[in-house]
Scaffold this active site. Sequence first.
Site, PDB file in Angstrom:
ATOM      1  N   LYS A 198     125.135  36.493  92.895  1.00  0.00           N
ATOM      2  CA  LYS A 198     124.142  36.892  91.879  1.00  0.00           C
ATOM      3  C   LYS A 198     124.450  38.300  91.432  1.00  0.00           C
ATOM      4  CE  LYS A 198     120.253  36.326  89.650  1.00  0.00           C
ATOM      5  NZ  LYS A 198     120.989  36.741  88.429  1.00  0.00           N
TER       6      LYS A 198
ATOM      7  N   LYS B 143     122.200  44.445  98.286  1.00  0.00           N
ATOM      8  CA  LYS B 143     120.875  44.552  97.670  1.00  0.00           C
ATOM      9  C   LYS B 143     120.052  43.281  97.926  1.00  0.00           C
ATOM     10  CE  LYS B 143     121.233  46.458  93.706  1.00  0.00           C
ATOM     11  NZ  LYS B 143     121.520  46.675  92.275  1.00  0.00           N
TER      12      LYS B 143
ATOM     13  N   LYS C 254     129.275  40.112  90.316  1.00  0.00           N
ATOM     14  CA  LYS C 254     129.162  41.029  89.168  1.00  0.00           C
ATOM     15  C   LYS C 254     130.267  40.697  88.189  1.00  0.00           C
ATOM     16  CE  LYS C 254     126.496  44.541  87.954  1.00  0.00           C
ATOM     17  NZ  LYS C 254     125.120  44.841  88.390  1.00  0.00           N
TER      18      LYS C 254
ATOM     19  N   ASP D 181     123.279  43.694  82.517  1.00  0.00           N
ATOM     20  CA  ASP D 181     123.519  45.005  83.139  1.00  0.00           C
ATOM     21  C   ASP D 181     123.733  45.985  81.979  1.00  0.00           C
ATOM     22  OD1 ASP D 181     123.998  46.392  85.846  1.00  0.00           O
ATOM     23  OD2 ASP D 181     125.789  46.970  84.762  1.00  0.00           O
TER      24      ASP D 181
ATOM     25  N   THR E 156     113.226  46.072  86.892  1.00  0.00           N
ATOM     26  CA  THR E 156     114.004  47.053  87.667  1.00  0.00           C
ATOM     27  C   THR E 156     113.276  48.396  87.667  1.00  0.00           C
ATOM     28  OG1 THR E 156     115.974  45.873  86.993  1.00  0.00           O
ATOM     29  CG2 THR E 156     116.309  48.008  88.019  1.00  0.00           C
TER      30      THR E 156
ATOM     31  N   ASN F  17     117.195  50.367  79.709  1.00  0.00           N
ATOM     32  CA  ASN F  17     116.219  49.434  80.274  1.00  0.00           C
ATOM     33  C   ASN F  17     115.580  50.009  81.540  1.00  0.00           C
ATOM     34  OD1 ASN F  17     115.840  47.260  82.523  1.00  0.00           O
ATOM     35  ND2 ASN F  17     115.303  46.260  80.618  1.00  0.00           N
TER      36      ASN F  17
ATOM     37  N   SER G  42     114.739  38.391  88.838  1.00  0.00           N
ATOM     38  CA  SER G  42     115.752  37.397  88.446  1.00  0.00           C
ATOM     39  C   SER G  42     115.669  36.184  89.367  1.00  0.00           C
ATOM     40  CB  SER G  42     117.158  37.993  88.560  1.00  0.00           C
ATOM     41  OG  SER G  42     117.545  38.584  87.349  1.00  0.00           O
TER      42      SER G  42
HETATM   43  P1  NAD Z   1     121.206  50.336  79.627  1.00  0.00           P
HETATM   44  O1  NAD Z   1     122.467  50.119  78.900  1.00  0.00           O
HETATM   45  O2  NAD Z   1     119.942  49.685  79.150  1.00  0.00           O
HETATM   46  O3  NAD Z   1     120.876  51.909  79.746  1.00  0.00           O
HETATM   47  C1  NAD Z   1     121.792  52.855  80.191  1.00  0.00           C
HETATM   48  C2  NAD Z   1     121.274  54.215  79.732  1.00  0.00           C
HETATM   49  O4  NAD Z   1     122.099  55.251  80.261  1.00  0.00           O
HETATM   50  C3  NAD Z   1     121.290  54.394  78.215  1.00  0.00           C
HETATM   51  O5  NAD Z   1     120.141  55.119  77.834  1.00  0.00           O
HETATM   52  C4  NAD Z   1     122.539  55.239  77.975  1.00  0.00           C
HETATM   53  O6  NAD Z   1     122.478  55.985  76.776  1.00  0.00           O
HETATM   54  C5  NAD Z   1     122.464  56.125  79.201  1.00  0.00           C
HETATM   55  N1  NAD Z   1     123.717  56.783  79.545  1.00  0.00           N
HETATM   56  C6  NAD Z   1     124.962  56.281  79.572  1.00  0.00           C
HETATM   57  N2  NAD Z   1     125.823  57.221  79.958  1.00  0.00           N
HETATM   58  C7  NAD Z   1     125.101  58.335  80.188  1.00  0.00           C
HETATM   59  C8  NAD Z   1     125.403  59.636  80.606  1.00  0.00           C
HETATM   60  N3  NAD Z   1     126.664  59.993  80.845  1.00  0.00           N
HETATM   61  N4  NAD Z   1     124.398  60.518  80.756  1.00  0.00           N
HETATM   62  C9  NAD Z   1     123.125  60.163  80.506  1.00  0.00           C
HETATM   63  N5  NAD Z   1     122.769  58.945  80.109  1.00  0.00           N
HETATM   64  C10 NAD Z   1     123.742  58.042  79.945  1.00  0.00           C
HETATM   65  O7  NAD Z   1     121.513  49.927  81.145  1.00  0.00           O
HETATM   66  P2  NAD Z   1     120.496  49.579  82.309  1.00  0.00           P
HETATM   67  O8  NAD Z   1     120.400  48.109  82.414  1.00  0.00           O
HETATM   68  O9  NAD Z   1     119.275  50.417  82.170  1.00  0.00           O
HETATM   69  O10 NAD Z   1     121.339  50.058  83.587  1.00  0.00           O
HETATM   70  C11 NAD Z   1     121.361  51.415  84.013  1.00  0.00           C
HETATM   71  C12 NAD Z   1     121.829  51.460  85.453  1.00  0.00           C
HETATM   72  O11 NAD Z   1     120.953  50.665  86.260  1.00  0.00           O
HETATM   73  C13 NAD Z   1     123.234  50.912  85.723  1.00  0.00           C
HETATM   74  O12 NAD Z   1     123.817  51.636  86.789  1.00  0.00           O
HETATM   75  C14 NAD Z   1     122.965  49.480  86.159  1.00  0.00           C
HETATM   76  O13 NAD Z   1     124.018  48.944  86.943  1.00  0.00           O
HETATM   77  C15 NAD Z   1     121.713  49.701  86.972  1.00  0.00           C
HETATM   78  N6  NAD Z   1     120.896  48.510  87.181  1.00  0.00           N
HETATM   79  C16 NAD Z   1     120.414  47.795  86.121  1.00  0.00           C
HETATM   80  C17 NAD Z   1     119.588  46.710  86.369  1.00  0.00           C
HETATM   81  C18 NAD Z   1     118.932  45.931  85.258  1.00  0.00           C
HETATM   82  O14 NAD Z   1     118.112  45.038  85.551  1.00  0.00           O
HETATM   83  N7  NAD Z   1     119.193  46.220  83.990  1.00  0.00           N
HETATM   84  C19 NAD Z   1     119.297  46.317  87.687  1.00  0.00           C
HETATM   85  C20 NAD Z   1     119.806  47.079  88.731  1.00  0.00           C
HETATM   86  C21 NAD Z   1     120.603  48.178  88.468  1.00  0.00           C
END
Ligand code: NAD
Length: 411
Positions: free
Chosen positions: A66, A90, A102, A142, A186, A217, A345
């Site tokens: 997953k 996790k 992944k 992601d 999340t 997100n 999820s």
């Molecule tokens: P997303 O694409 O919705 O958001 C990422 C954000 O980070 C955006 O606002 C982007 O502009 C910003 N960003 C990118 N590079 C940056 C930088 N150098 N400095 C500052 N901001 C920056 O992605 P997301 O789904 O919110 O995921 C963010 C993190 O959370 C990732 O590490 C992802 O693996 C992790 N994550 C996501 C989920 C999920 O359900 N979406 C679950 C667990 C973990």
Amino acid sequence: MSIFEMAKIPLQKAIEKMDLDAGVKKLMEQPERSMEVSIPVKMDDGRTEVFTGYRAQHSTAVGPAKGGIRFHPDVCLDEVKTLSFWMTCKCSVVGLPYGGGKGGITVDPSKLSEGELERLSRGYIQKIAAIIGEKLDVPAPDVNTNGKIMAWMVDEYEKIVGHAAPGVITGKPIIVGGSLGRTEATGRGVMLSVREACKKLNIDIKQATCAVQGFGNVGSWAAKLIYDLGAKIVAISDVHGAIYCEAGLNPYEAAEYLAKHKVLSGYPGSKDISNAELLTADVTILVPAALEMQITKENAEQIKAKIISEGANGPTTPDADDILAAKGVVIIPDILANAGGVTVSYFEWVQNLSGYYWSEEEVNDRQEKLLVKAFEDVYTTAKQYNTTMRIAAYIVALRKLKDAIKARGWC
Ligand code: NAD
């Protein structure tokens, strides 16, 4: 050092504290399966572009793999393997019946038209369809992927197999089998981890200040829900830069401002700061929710937060971890802090397999119960082993993984 090698450092530290079979350790050190694919896409100008995609399945000892699908220019096999390893841990920390997977595509999606993005998403599924499935490997969104992309992907998969299979992918829009509460899940988990940590540290959340790196997100929902608890959100950022508001900002309004203006800069009452300044701002709570390796040995000493809740995967390097532990900063590790997404999820998948859909209240209640229990397990284990919450989270995860691996007779 590769990111996968770096990711294995806390695993190794946890193993040293446990009586763990060498075979289990070896199984943890490599994914069970990884795949690299070439995806031809007809571009709008008539050219064919070939993109590289990946899918890694780290472990299926506890259940189907997953984990999300990332679209980013830096995606590579090593990163995808690392992220799949974190997913195994996790899911195990929370006690979900899943292993870790992944996937990703090396692409800057902002450079593609909507049609190109759809053809790329469908092309990726055509290439990995043989190794995913409702009971095999279940992707999700992601970085830079979302419900719309998941809907194209599930549609493509169902065309290939010739029947409905909504449980093959989670994070879908509600109308094609998504779960209520998934979009904010999340961020909600990050908020719950912050709330529980504040209780343990006797911090009044209503007096606390908070900075959030990454307003996508995870970060935007974490900011909104921590704001709802009464904390003051003083800094937020995205890839274009950060803003600071000493009096505190309303993240709901900031999200609307960002949607309208495409940048945070200029938000009323705020001043521009750099992303580096955001990380070292004088706040009670720091939520890194962007990408890996943001808190390093270069900036860890300057960090002033008392609690760091890792919304992103792998935002803190092992060197920085040691520096912050010595400073007494409590880090709620990624494999616990951002587990709210995979938890909901899992609920989405359960609803898809049973064909019966729950209310948002039911989703949120069940999520809270599982995550608060996981937080307690990790906190108690950290006290028991006199270690950090990160190492404790790996101990909790490894205990369950070891039992599953032994029960299956793999070693
Ligand atoms: P997303 O694409 O919705 O958001 C990422 C954000 O980070 C955006 O606002 C982007 O502009 C910003 N960003 C990118 N590079 C940056 C930088 N150098 N400095 C500052 N901001 C920056 O992605 P997301 O789904 O919110 O995921 C963010 C993190 O959370 C990732 O590490 C992802 O693996 C992790 N994550 C996501 C989920 C999920 O359900 N979406 C679950 C667990 C973990």
